[in-house]
Scaffold this active site. Structure first.
Site, PDB file in Angstrom:
ATOM      1  N   GLU A  29       0.842  -1.209   0.000  1.00 32.48           N
ATOM      2  CA  GLU A  29       0.000   0.000   0.000  1.00 32.48           C
ATOM      3  C   GLU A  29       0.872   1.252   0.000  1.00 32.48           C
ATOM      4  O   GLU A  29       1.730   1.403   0.866  1.00 32.48           O
ATOM      5  CB  GLU A  29      -0.905  -0.005   1.237  1.00 32.48           C
ATOM      6  CG  GLU A  29      -1.941  -1.109   1.189  1.00 32.48           C
ATOM      7  CD  GLU A  29      -2.515  -1.451   2.562  1.00 32.48           C
ATOM      8  OE1 GLU A  29      -2.372  -0.662   3.515  1.00 32.48           O
ATOM      9  OE2 GLU A  29      -3.120  -2.541   2.671  1.00 32.48           O
ATOM     10  N   GLU A  60      -4.728  -6.447   2.726  1.00 30.77           N
ATOM     11  CA  GLU A  60      -3.554  -7.137   3.267  1.00 30.77           C
ATOM     12  C   GLU A  60      -3.548  -8.626   2.989  1.00 30.77           C
ATOM     13  O   GLU A  60      -2.475  -9.220   2.826  1.00 30.77           O
ATOM     14  CB  GLU A  60      -3.441  -6.892   4.775  1.00 30.77           C
ATOM     15  CG  GLU A  60      -3.061  -5.475   5.159  1.00 30.77           C
ATOM     16  CD  GLU A  60      -4.197  -4.477   5.051  1.00 30.77           C
ATOM     17  OE1 GLU A  60      -5.358  -4.915   4.869  1.00 30.77           O
ATOM     18  OE2 GLU A  60      -3.948  -3.268   5.127  1.00 30.77           O
ATOM     19  N   PHE A  83       1.577  -1.476   8.550  1.00 36.13           N
ATOM     20  CA  PHE A  83       1.845  -1.581   9.995  1.00 36.13           C
ATOM     21  C   PHE A  83       1.778  -3.060  10.340  1.00 36.13           C
ATOM     22  O   PHE A  83       0.903  -3.759   9.843  1.00 36.13           O
ATOM     23  CB  PHE A  83       0.776  -0.835  10.816  1.00 36.13           C
ATOM     24  CG  PHE A  83       0.899   0.656  10.790  1.00 36.13           C
ATOM     25  CD1 PHE A  83       1.517   1.336  11.833  1.00 36.13           C
ATOM     26  CD2 PHE A  83       0.386   1.385   9.733  1.00 36.13           C
ATOM     27  CE1 PHE A  83       1.632   2.720  11.820  1.00 36.13           C
ATOM     28  CE2 PHE A  83       0.501   2.770   9.704  1.00 36.13           C
ATOM     29  CZ  PHE A  83       1.116   3.436  10.751  1.00 36.13           C
ATOM     30  N   ASP A  85       0.640  -4.491  12.727  1.00 38.81           N
ATOM     31  CA  ASP A  85      -0.677  -4.838  13.275  1.00 38.81           C
ATOM     32  C   ASP A  85      -1.590  -5.453  12.199  1.00 38.81           C
ATOM     33  O   ASP A  85      -2.442  -6.275  12.493  1.00 38.81           O
ATOM     34  CB  ASP A  85      -1.353  -3.587  13.825  1.00 38.81           C
ATOM     35  CG  ASP A  85      -0.440  -2.811  14.751  1.00 38.81           C
ATOM     36  OD1 ASP A  85      -0.703  -2.805  15.957  1.00 38.81           O
ATOM     37  OD2 ASP A  85       0.567  -2.233  14.281  1.00 38.81           O
ATOM     38  N   PHE A  86      -1.406  -5.006  10.955  1.00 41.10           N
ATOM     39  CA  PHE A  86      -2.322  -5.461   9.901  1.00 41.10           C
ATOM     40  C   PHE A  86      -1.873  -6.749   9.243  1.00 41.10           C
ATOM     41  O   PHE A  86      -2.545  -7.268   8.359  1.00 41.10           O
ATOM     42  CB  PHE A  86      -2.544  -4.349   8.867  1.00 41.10           C
ATOM     43  CG  PHE A  86      -2.888  -3.048   9.520  1.00 41.10           C
ATOM     44  CD1 PHE A  86      -3.689  -3.028  10.653  1.00 41.10           C
ATOM     45  CD2 PHE A  86      -2.374  -1.845   9.063  1.00 41.10           C
ATOM     46  CE1 PHE A  86      -3.972  -1.842  11.317  1.00 41.10           C
ATOM     47  CE2 PHE A  86      -2.655  -0.655   9.717  1.00 41.10           C
ATOM     48  CZ  PHE A  86      -3.457  -0.659  10.852  1.00 41.10           C
ATOM     49  N   HIS A 129      -2.003   0.302  16.212  1.00 46.79           N
ATOM     50  CA  HIS A 129      -0.898   0.630  15.305  1.00 46.79           C
ATOM     51  C   HIS A 129       0.450   0.530  16.013  1.00 46.79           C
ATOM     52  O   HIS A 129       1.405   1.191  15.620  1.00 46.79           O
ATOM     53  CB  HIS A 129      -1.021   2.065  14.796  1.00 46.79           C
ATOM     54  CG  HIS A 129      -2.040   2.287  13.722  1.00 46.79           C
ATOM     55  ND1 HIS A 129      -3.380   2.331  13.969  1.00 46.79           N
ATOM     56  CD2 HIS A 129      -1.909   2.512  12.393  1.00 46.79           C
ATOM     57  CE1 HIS A 129      -4.026   2.578  12.837  1.00 46.79           C
ATOM     58  NE2 HIS A 129      -3.152   2.695  11.865  1.00 46.79           N
TER      59      HIS A 129
HETATM   60  C1  LIG Z   1      -6.029  -2.677   7.626  1.00 51.02           C
HETATM   61  C2  LIG Z   1      -5.324  -1.393   7.444  1.00 51.02           C
HETATM   62  N1  LIG Z   1      -4.503  -1.229   6.394  1.00 51.02           N
HETATM   63  C3  LIG Z   1      -3.866  -0.063   6.203  1.00 51.02           C
HETATM   64  C4  LIG Z   1      -4.044   0.974   7.081  1.00 51.02           C
HETATM   65  C5  LIG Z   1      -3.332   2.302   6.871  1.00 51.02           C
HETATM   66  N2  LIG Z   1      -4.319   3.267   6.377  1.00 51.02           N
HETATM   67  C6  LIG Z   1      -4.999   4.059   7.233  1.00 51.02           C
HETATM   68  S1  LIG Z   1      -6.156   4.956   6.469  1.00 51.02           S
HETATM   69  C7  LIG Z   1      -5.752   4.336   4.958  1.00 51.02           C
HETATM   70  C8  LIG Z   1      -6.508   4.777   3.757  1.00 51.02           C
HETATM   71  C9  LIG Z   1      -7.954   4.454   3.867  1.00 51.02           C
HETATM   72  O1  LIG Z   1      -8.626   4.845   2.726  1.00 51.02           O
HETATM   73  P1  LIG Z   1     -10.202   4.920   2.705  1.00 51.02           P
HETATM   74  O2  LIG Z   1     -10.770   3.671   3.258  1.00 51.02           O
HETATM   75  O3  LIG Z   1     -10.600   5.297   1.334  1.00 51.02           O
HETATM   76  O4  LIG Z   1     -10.547   6.080   3.735  1.00 51.02           O
HETATM   77  P2  LIG Z   1     -10.059   7.589   3.702  1.00 51.02           P
HETATM   78  O5  LIG Z   1      -8.731   7.645   4.388  1.00 51.02           O
HETATM   79  O6  LIG Z   1      -9.983   8.012   2.278  1.00 51.02           O
HETATM   80  O7  LIG Z   1     -11.077   8.344   4.480  1.00 51.02           O
HETATM   81  C10 LIG Z   1      -4.716   3.413   5.086  1.00 51.02           C
HETATM   82  C11 LIG Z   1      -4.105   2.691   3.960  1.00 51.02           C
HETATM   83  C12 LIG Z   1      -4.885   0.765   8.184  1.00 51.02           C
HETATM   84  N3  LIG Z   1      -5.086   1.698   9.104  1.00 51.02           N
HETATM   85  N4  LIG Z   1      -5.532  -0.410   8.320  1.00 51.02           N
END
Ligand SMILES: Cc1ncc(C[n+]2csc(CCOP(=O)(O)OP(=O)(O)O)c2C)c(N)n1
Lengths: 330, 333
Positions: A29, A60, A83, A85-86, A129
């Site tokens: 990602e 993931e 992270f 955690d994921f 996290h």
């Molecule tokens: C399972 C997981 N993978 C990756 C992340 C890191 N991360 C946090 S927010 C995000 C983007 C999320 O995108 P979206 O669902 O479109 O929501 P937005 O941030 O656009 O509101 C990522 C990759 C996470 N918190 N949890």
């Protein structure tokens, strides 16, 4: 030799391996244009293009599973989970698929993949996290587990991991990403399964890894001034574990403190303690083996609480002093 | 149609004409959300907020429109970008600000921070640091409602990015076969961190994914609070009878993904064009032009909103940090 950060060392390892072997590629990602959530792959997209530095959707399970699939069919993927955690979401693919293929198939398959993922607390990102889950992976035969503590180790170990024919979980330490250290230019490899004595000492051994190494070394220096000579041993890879080096050090000093950030209960420190107790080092011990892990709690958000959820320098010092007192020799 | 005509048409087409009181309540909640985030951004720049935070600026119509259509007893699951959802659901601003500063008086006693705010007494089952973390939980919550024969619904907020997680697909499927009252509300702000939707899915609308699970998918203008309100209000009745629905609210986040975002993946022009579509200005314009509220009334609402946020800041700053003695508390019940 040049001074580079832990993050740069990881990037150099990936880039050099990708230049050397066209089968190596990176996916995860935001690893592309964005350069990774912690900036580890900044610039790689520009050098290698989107075919070999691939942004994935937020998925993931498929990141880990696709890495396993690509690996078993001839590529050498590096997959990043943003992270650690994921990795929980990747768990089926890692535990039931990647780790099992070779054995289940009677040795007919190789799964040369690396799963890179930042672990640990200290960034204020709270309970979801900040975890240190390395012990989970160590409980799965078929995986290898690496946690480097210096830029030098990070580069050499990652290169070894990429060239290894097995799935390797490569846990990076968020709090170390910006720390600098000497790293030789060009190719060098640190064999997986070889511990490193980070500081020699004769009174007590600290066995620790990852981001707990810097505080342990600092405490060792401070205690030297008080006349306690601390040896610090970093296994660097938890699986395979360099038991010999740990046992030799325990025999030499007769006292062992195991320090890790991960919660103590069920942590990898228990395994290290058992390995020592089960070895000839047992007969040389002057005090019971001591463990200092994180508290058995999710990581709290508030900075002061977060700091105290894991071993602090004060607690490490205190533990060593207790160990010295409890010793028959002292 | 101009924006104004669109608003009016939507207001007309809905089954109910929204009361002045409700509309003004939506207006102040949207302002609270905007001002709250601006304060958080400021605190960040001063190094007073720990960790990271994901600001909701630009998306206010979606949370407030949706939550305004819910009862207190209706449940929501929220996301990493959850401050707006909390405020929409009527959370206490003081406790929320205190939580961001890691204070003992915060919603989570300083242990959760921005990404973990929950208020079970007001139907907020929690923000979530895990993308997609709320999908399955919302299914379980809806199951509770069914099994306890409660006539409420669950609204599950998530992003476009989260719709690529396996949990999204598993949750929609199960909610569909069990006919559970879940409104899956996708806030499509066009990016999952740096990755545009066009590079993470091969369909234009997340809403079409509903078809794969035999449920309905609808698209709504996520910058139009009234449109979102009507969509959720309608969906509420629908899901009680028919099982889940997927609503996609198209919107945009003005700021970076989180505080560490250098924003290299989108253009200044794109951001500026969305700022033109500010959901708060839009609601204000509508309220004035439709003759619902006077400019003076709206100004006084704005003044009130600022005061509320200032109070929350004061409350948070004056609150103590949790004592170290509490570090082991609350791991188990
Ligand atoms: C399972 C997981 N993978 C990756 C992340 C890191 N991360 C946090 S927010 C995000 C983007 C999320 O995108 P979206 O669902 O479109 O929501 P937005 O941030 O656009 O509101 C990522 C990759 C996470 N918190 N949890």
């Amino acid at each position: 030799m040049s001074e580079i950060t832990y993050a740069q060392a990881i990037k150099e390892a990936m880039s050099e391996e990708m230049r050397r072997d066209e089968n190596v590629f990176l996916m995860g990602e935001d690893v592309g244009l964005y350069g990774g959530a912690f900036g580890v792959s900044v610039g790689m997209f520009e050098e290698f293009g989107e075919e070999r530095v691939r942004d994935t959707p937020i998925s993931e399970a498929v990141i880990a599973g696709a890495a396993a699939g690509a690996a078993v069919t001839g590529m050498r993927p590096i997959a990043e989970i943003m992270f650690s955690d994921f990795t929980t979401i990747s768990m089926d693919q890692l535990v039931n698929q990647a780790a099992k293929m070779r054995y289940m198939f009677g040795g007919k398959a190789k799964v040369p993949m690396v799963l890179r993922t930042p672990g640990g607390s200290g960034t204020g990102a709270a309970a979801q996290h900040s975890q240190s889950l390395e012990a989970w992976f160590c409980h799965v035969p078929g995986l290898k587990v690496v946690i480097p503590s210096t830029p030098y180790d990070a580069k050499g170990l990652l290169k070894a991991a990429i060239r290894d024919d097995n799935p390797v979980i490569f846990i990076e330490q968020k709090l170390l990403y910006r720390r600098k250290g000497e790293v030789p230019e060009g190719d060098y490899i640190i064999e997986l399964g070889k511990a490193d004595v980070k500081r020699e000492g004769k009174d007590v051994t600290i066995i620790s890894y990852g981001r707990m190494i810097p505080p342990c070394l600092k405490v060792a220096e401070e205690l030297a001034a008080e006349g306690i000579d601390v040896e610090v041993v970093d296994p660097r890879t938890l699986l395979p574990l360099d038991k010999d080096t740990l046992i030799q050090s325990a025999k030499k000093t007769g006292r062992v403190l195991i320090v890790h950030e991960a919660v103590q209960t069920g942590g990898f420190g228990g395994e290290i303690a058992a390995v020592l107790a089960d070895s000839e080092a047992f007969y040389y011990l002057d005090a019971p083996i001591k463990r200092l892990g994180g508290l058995d709690i999710p990581i709290p958000y508030c900075p002061e609480l977060e700091k105290n959820a894991v071993p602090t320098e004060e607690k490490i010092k205190e533990a060593i002093k207790t160990l010295m007192k409890g010793s028959a020799k002292a | 149609m101009t924006e104004k005509e669109l608003d009016a048409a939507q207001q007309g087409k809905g089954q109910e004409t929204l009361s002045k009181e409700l509309l003004e309540d939506m207006y102040i909640k949207m302002l609270h959300t905007r001002l709250f985030e601006e304060k958080v951004a400021y605190f960040f720049s001063m190094g007073m907020v720990h960790g990271t935070t994901h600001l909701y600026v630009g998306e206010e119509a979606s949370a407030v429109g949706a939550c305004s259509a819910l009862e207190v007893e209706d449940l929501i699951t929220s996301t990493h970008r959850g401050h707006g959802h909390c405020i929409g659901k009527g959370i206490d601003l003081n406790k929320m600000m205190a939580e961001l500063l890691g204070k003992e008086t915060g919603y989570c006693k300083g242990k959760g921070g921005s990404m973990h705010i929950a208020d079970l007494t007001r139907g907020n089952i929690g923000a979530n640091g895990v993308v997609g973390g709320g999908h399955a939980i919302s299914v379980g919550a809806a199951l509770t409602l069914r099994m306890k024969k409660q006539d409420n619904v669950v609204l599950c907020f998530f992003g476009d990015g989260a719709s690529n997680e396996g949990s999204f697909h598993e949750a929609l499927n199960l909610a569909s076969v069990w006919k559970l009252p879940v409104i899956f509300l996708c806030e499509n702000n066009l990016y999952g961190m740096s990755v545009p939707v066009s590079k993470s899915m091969n369909v234009q609308d997340v809403a079409v994914r509903a078809a794969a699970y035999g449920i309905e998918g609808r698209v709504v203008d996520g910058n139009d609070a009234i449109a979102v309100y009507h969509a959720v209000k309608e969906a509420k009745e629908y899901v009680k009878e028919n099982g889940p629905i997927l609503i996609e609210a198209k919107t945009y986040r003005w700021l970076g993904h989180s505080k560490s975002d250098a924003n290299v993946y989108r253009t200044k022009e794109e951001i500026a064009s969305w700022k033109e579509k500010c959901p708060i200005k839009r609601l204000r314009k509508y309220l004035e032009e439709a003759g619902i509220s006077t400019a003076e009334e709206l100004d006084s609402i704005e003044k009130q909103a600022k005061e509320d946020i200032d109070k929350a800041v004061e409350f948070a700053q004056n609150s103590p940090y949790p004592s170290l003695d509490t570090i082991m508390d609350d791991v188990y019940a």
